[in-house]
Design an enzyme around this catalytic site. Structure first.
Site, PDB file in Angstrom:
ATOM      1  N   HIS A 143       0.811  -1.216   0.000  1.00  0.00           N
ATOM      2  CA  HIS A 143       0.000   0.000   0.000  1.00  0.00           C
ATOM      3  C   HIS A 143       0.840   1.259   0.000  1.00  0.00           C
ATOM      4  O   HIS A 143       0.371   2.321  -0.397  1.00  0.00           O
ATOM      5  CB  HIS A 143      -1.005  -0.033   1.159  1.00  0.00           C
ATOM      6  CG  HIS A 143      -2.162  -0.901   0.842  1.00  0.00           C
ATOM      7  ND1 HIS A 143      -2.211  -2.221   1.202  1.00  0.00           N
ATOM      8  CD2 HIS A 143      -3.273  -0.664   0.097  1.00  0.00           C
ATOM      9  CE1 HIS A 143      -3.326  -2.751   0.734  1.00  0.00           C
ATOM     10  NE2 HIS A 143      -3.986  -1.828   0.062  1.00  0.00           N
TER      11      HIS A 143
ATOM     12  N   ARG B 231     -10.078   4.664  -0.631  1.00  0.00           N
ATOM     13  CA  ARG B 231      -9.669   3.718   0.423  1.00  0.00           C
ATOM     14  C   ARG B 231      -9.841   4.404   1.777  1.00  0.00           C
ATOM     15  O   ARG B 231      -8.908   5.005   2.311  1.00  0.00           O
ATOM     16  CB  ARG B 231      -8.204   3.305   0.215  1.00  0.00           C
ATOM     17  CG  ARG B 231      -7.950   2.415  -0.997  1.00  0.00           C
ATOM     18  CD  ARG B 231      -6.476   2.068  -1.105  1.00  0.00           C
ATOM     19  NE  ARG B 231      -6.214   0.932  -1.951  1.00  0.00           N
ATOM     20  CZ  ARG B 231      -5.901   1.007  -3.258  1.00  0.00           C
ATOM     21  NH1 ARG B 231      -5.841   2.168  -3.860  1.00  0.00           N
ATOM     22  NH2 ARG B 231      -5.644  -0.087  -3.946  1.00  0.00           N
TER      23      ARG B 231
ATOM     24  N   ARG C 274     -15.010   2.920  -0.217  1.00  0.00           N
ATOM     25  CA  ARG C 274     -14.875   1.569   0.337  1.00  0.00           C
ATOM     26  C   ARG C 274     -14.827   1.661   1.858  1.00  0.00           C
ATOM     27  O   ARG C 274     -14.110   2.498   2.405  1.00  0.00           O
ATOM     28  CB  ARG C 274     -13.586   0.950  -0.183  1.00  0.00           C
ATOM     29  CG  ARG C 274     -13.251  -0.355   0.506  1.00  0.00           C
ATOM     30  CD  ARG C 274     -12.126  -1.044  -0.177  1.00  0.00           C
ATOM     31  NE  ARG C 274     -10.824  -0.596   0.294  1.00  0.00           N
ATOM     32  CZ  ARG C 274      -9.676  -1.039  -0.206  1.00  0.00           C
ATOM     33  NH1 ARG C 274      -9.677  -1.906  -1.182  1.00  0.00           N
ATOM     34  NH2 ARG C 274      -8.531  -0.617   0.258  1.00  0.00           N
TER      35      ARG C 274
ATOM     36  N   GLU D 152     -12.285  -9.735  -4.735  1.00  0.00           N
ATOM     37  CA  GLU D 152     -10.830  -9.803  -4.607  1.00  0.00           C
ATOM     38  C   GLU D 152     -10.370 -11.093  -3.929  1.00  0.00           C
ATOM     39  O   GLU D 152      -9.215 -11.224  -3.557  1.00  0.00           O
ATOM     40  CB  GLU D 152     -10.292  -8.570  -3.874  1.00  0.00           C
ATOM     41  CG  GLU D 152     -10.950  -8.279  -2.553  1.00  0.00           C
ATOM     42  CD  GLU D 152     -10.461  -6.987  -1.899  1.00  0.00           C
ATOM     43  OE1 GLU D 152      -9.405  -6.468  -2.269  1.00  0.00           O
ATOM     44  OE2 GLU D 152     -11.165  -6.521  -0.975  1.00  0.00           O
TER      45      GLU D 152
ATOM     46  N   ASN E  27      -5.346  -6.613  -7.012  1.00  0.00           N
ATOM     47  CA  ASN E  27      -4.126  -6.737  -6.187  1.00  0.00           C
ATOM     48  C   ASN E  27      -4.255  -7.936  -5.249  1.00  0.00           C
ATOM     49  O   ASN E  27      -3.376  -8.792  -5.177  1.00  0.00           O
ATOM     50  CB  ASN E  27      -3.900  -5.469  -5.349  1.00  0.00           C
ATOM     51  CG  ASN E  27      -3.958  -4.219  -6.187  1.00  0.00           C
ATOM     52  OD1 ASN E  27      -3.708  -4.273  -7.378  1.00  0.00           O
ATOM     53  ND2 ASN E  27      -4.289  -3.099  -5.578  1.00  0.00           N
ATOM     54  N   ASP E  28      -5.384  -7.959  -4.534  1.00  0.00           N
ATOM     55  CA  ASP E  28      -5.578  -9.095  -3.628  1.00  0.00           C
ATOM     56  C   ASP E  28      -5.969 -10.350  -4.379  1.00  0.00           C
ATOM     57  O   ASP E  28      -5.578 -11.451  -3.990  1.00  0.00           O
ATOM     58  CB  ASP E  28      -6.633  -8.749  -2.562  1.00  0.00           C
ATOM     59  CG  ASP E  28      -6.015  -7.956  -1.427  1.00  0.00           C
ATOM     60  OD1 ASP E  28      -4.879  -8.280  -1.028  1.00  0.00           O
ATOM     61  OD2 ASP E  28      -6.637  -6.989  -0.950  1.00  0.00           O
TER      62      ASP E  28
ATOM     63  N   ARG F 169       1.645 -10.342  -1.548  1.00  0.00           N
ATOM     64  CA  ARG F 169       1.963  -9.158  -2.358  1.00  0.00           C
ATOM     65  C   ARG F 169       3.033  -8.286  -1.711  1.00  0.00           C
ATOM     66  O   ARG F 169       3.588  -7.394  -2.333  1.00  0.00           O
ATOM     67  CB  ARG F 169       0.684  -8.350  -2.637  1.00  0.00           C
ATOM     68  CG  ARG F 169       0.021  -7.814  -1.410  1.00  0.00           C
ATOM     69  CD  ARG F 169      -1.401  -7.343  -1.693  1.00  0.00           C
ATOM     70  NE  ARG F 169      -1.488  -5.931  -1.982  1.00  0.00           N
ATOM     71  CZ  ARG F 169      -2.632  -5.247  -1.987  1.00  0.00           C
ATOM     72  NH1 ARG F 169      -3.790  -5.859  -1.758  1.00  0.00           N
ATOM     73  NH2 ARG F 169      -2.645  -3.966  -2.252  1.00  0.00           N
TER      74      ARG F 169
ATOM     75  N   CYS G  31     -10.666  -2.010  -9.937  1.00  0.00           N
ATOM     76  CA  CYS G  31     -10.024  -0.920  -9.198  1.00  0.00           C
ATOM     77  C   CYS G  31      -8.641  -1.313  -8.690  1.00  0.00           C
ATOM     78  O   CYS G  31      -7.960  -0.509  -8.069  1.00  0.00           O
ATOM     79  CB  CYS G  31     -10.910  -0.428  -8.058  1.00  0.00           C
ATOM     80  SG  CYS G  31     -11.189  -1.670  -6.800  1.00  0.00           S
TER      81      CYS G  31
HETATM   82  C1  PEP Z   1      -7.160  -4.723  -4.509  1.00  0.00           C
HETATM   83  O1  PEP Z   1      -6.960  -5.613  -3.690  1.00  0.00           O
HETATM   84  O2  PEP Z   1      -6.995  -4.868  -5.734  1.00  0.00           O
HETATM   85  C2  PEP Z   1      -7.611  -3.379  -4.060  1.00  0.00           C
HETATM   86  C3  PEP Z   1      -8.007  -2.473  -4.916  1.00  0.00           C
HETATM   87  O3  PEP Z   1      -7.565  -3.114  -2.738  1.00  0.00           O
HETATM   88  P1  PEP Z   1      -6.206  -2.887  -1.913  1.00  0.00           P
HETATM   89  O4  PEP Z   1      -5.086  -2.740  -2.898  1.00  0.00           O
HETATM   90  O5  PEP Z   1      -6.396  -1.672  -1.096  1.00  0.00           O
HETATM   91  O6  PEP Z   1      -6.100  -4.122  -1.092  1.00  0.00           O
HETATM   92 MG    MG Z   2      -7.691  -5.419  -1.649  1.00  0.00          MG
END
Ligand code: PEP
Ligand code: MG
Length: 539
Positions: free
Chosen positions: A188, A295, A331, A429, A452-453, A463, A500
């Site tokens: 993050h 976020r 979110r 996710e 991402n998740d 990650r 996203c």
């Molecule tokens: C994701 O997981 O793709 C996402 C947008 O949320 P974050 O990156 O904040 O976990």
């Molecule tokens: Mg996420």
């Protein structure tokens, strides 16, 4: 001149002085204060407590070292009554909005320097005393685990690592770029850098002993290099590259105000990902058609206690008002994993990415969740607000969330608040959510795919783990198939679906996403025009 290579996590080139935080010295929590008078009251209480400690030390010194030993601590006590010293701390809190701990440490340092510069030997020796006193005070006011550092001028931050809470507590205008030894593309901190448009590198093998604050460096967020003490030639080259980069950006400017649609007229919404109210400015500057992911958990970071309903309401209200009718998807708090706030008392977990986080916290501690929902629902009458729930794995979870949302709505209405229940969507996710997306689509108004998740959980690759960075591959067939499946299930039930996660900004895949039928791409503000350009080139 010394050039090192790392991994570029956010583009851009800058040249400027570096700032190397001294972690050993600056063991103070990272917090920005909103209620300054309450913080000053905390300092007053801490001063009293330190005096009690000093009295105990004086008593012990009297026993062990006689009157002269005790006198040292009595002198300390007097220092703690010094109006100039205390007022200087209070002024720092009021003007700089820093924590009492930070203000005590900074004031102590200033006074110590003043004493150290005096002619009189006795007075010079008092420098160490005032430092000692201030450290005691700062320690008491702070749990003392994270770093609180404040570059005085806009700087390139070079550090071992940076946590998301450190990032949100830093003054954006003071960060030109950052280069860290640790960190990963998917963290993050890296995401924040992209959202804030700060050039950034991770995995830079720098020896922190060899560099110091004030040295000059060039960070190249495209090539992944940092060059310390560049020579004249290199500086000139850098300036040329910066100019070229500027020209490229200017060419994209012509796309502002234009539609994001393919040549055949298929419209795609290109929204911005933001992490704070301040980021709305970047979103608007880059002509975002909406906010696809706010976020909200960043509101909870870098502070000592939960943000109140009113505080949150004001932020959400201002964000939707500034977006003036454009969609704003907020979110609910996705705390956990690398986004930690002590007061949630999550504790140490073996595997925080799969731990107590996001809606899991909200469902187990609904009192926290309800406060956020109240703030969101109240703010929704001021613009086009949608609420999105993260880390969903089952229909049962969604049903529980929707029940709580209904209760909150009824409660607000009974209290006479003008409010409306906004559109509610979920993040897809987790592989579980993908596999039951058909059923989930019946329950909610929209989906947003968090790649991402989804990549992390599908490939079983943390990650955050820089050693596995080569395996963290969001282009993996499995991920692309999952995205396709989610889009099909969403559309089967007539709901919209966006992306996203960071993959949404990957222009190598834009065409594929458009062909899959993705309705919306939500990306870092600096990527909006590039994505728009790519969509417009699709025939
Ligand atoms: C994701 O997981 O793709 C996402 C947008 O949320 P974050 O990156 O904040 O976990
Ligand atoms: Mg996420």
């Amino acid at each position: 001149m010394m050039q090192l290579s790392g991994k570029a996590v956010s583009g851009g080139i800058v040249l400027g002085p570096i700032f190397v935080p001294d972690r050993k010295k600056e063991q103070i929590h990272c917090v920005r204060i909103t209620d300054t008078e309450a913080e000053i009251d905390r300092v007053r209480a801490a001063v009293k407590q330190v005096k009690v400690q000093l009295q105990a030390l004086a008593d012990r010194a009297l026993e062990e070292a006689g009157e002269s030993g005790a006198a040292i601590f009595e002198a300390y006590e007097l220092m703690l009554e010094d109006a100039d010293y205390l007022e200087a701390i209070y002024d720092d809190i009021r003007m700089e909005k820093v924590s009492g701990a930070r203000a005590a440490a900074a004031t102590g340092e200033r006074f110590a320097e003043l004493f150290a510069g005096m002619e009189d030997e006795y007075m010079r020796a008092r420098a160490a005393d005032v430092r000692d006193i201030s450290e005691r005070l700062a320690d008491l006011l702070d749990g003392g685990r994270e770093t609180d550092f404040f570059p005085e001028e806009p700087s390139v931050i070079v550090a071992d690592d940076l946590s998301p809470s450190e990032m949100v507590s830093l003054d954006r205008s003071k960060i030109l770029a950052f280069a860290t030894i640790q960190g990963s593309v998917g963290s993050h901190t890296a995401i924040l850098a992209r959202m804030m448009n700060i050039p950034a590198l991770v995995e830079v093998p720098v020896n922190l002993e060899e560099i110091h604050t004030g040295m000059i460096a060039v960070v190249d967020g495209f090539e992944g290099t940092v060059t310390f003490e560049p020579d004249e030639d290199f500086r000139l080259q850098t300036e040329k590259r910066m100019k070229k980069e500027q020209e490229q950006l200017q060419r994209l400017e012509s796309l502002k105000g234009r539609k994001t649609a393919t040549k055949s007229g298929k419209k795609i919404d290109v929204y911005a990902n933001i992490g704070s109210e301040d980021d709305v400015a970047y979103a608007l500057e880059n002509d975002a058609e909406g906010i696809g992911l706010f976020r909200s958990e960043f509101l909870y970071l870098g502070r000592r206690d939960f943000p109140t309903e009113e505080e949150q309401f004001q932020v959400y209200k201002r964000v939707v008002q500034r977006m003036a009718g454009r969609k704003v998807i907020i979110r609910t708090l996705d705390i956990g994993g690398d986004k930690q706030a002590d007061y949630f008392n999550i504790g140490i977990e073996e595997n925080p990415a799969m731990g107590y986080r996001a809606v899991r916290i909200c469902l187990k501690q609904p009192e926290i969740f309800r406060i956020q929902l109240r703030a969101l629902f109240r703010a929704s009458v001021f613009g086009n607000l949608s609420v999105m729930y993260p880390m969903i794995i089952s229909e049962e979870e969604v049903r529980q969330i929707l029940r709580i949302a209904e209760e909150v709505q009824a409660e607000l209405e009974a209290e006479g608040y003008p409010c409306q229940c906004p559109e509610q969507g979920i993040m897809i996710e987790t592989p579980a959510a993908v596999m039951v997306s058909d059923e989930l689509a019946e329950l909610v108004d929209f989906f947003s795919i968090g790649t991402n998740d989804l990549t992390q959980y599908t490939l079983a690759i943390d990650r955050q783990n820089e050693r596995l960075a080569d395996y963290y591959d969001p282009h993996h067939k499995a991920i692309l198939r999952m995205i396709r499946m989610v889009v099909e299930n969403a559309h089967k039930h007539g709901i919209r679906v966006g992306i996203c996660g960071e993959l949404g900004a990957d222009t190598e895949l834009t065409e594929e996403f458009v062909r899959m039928g993705v309705d919306e791409l939500s990306v870092a503000p600096s990527m909006i025009l590039k994505v728009r350009k790519t969509v417009r080139e699709i025939s």
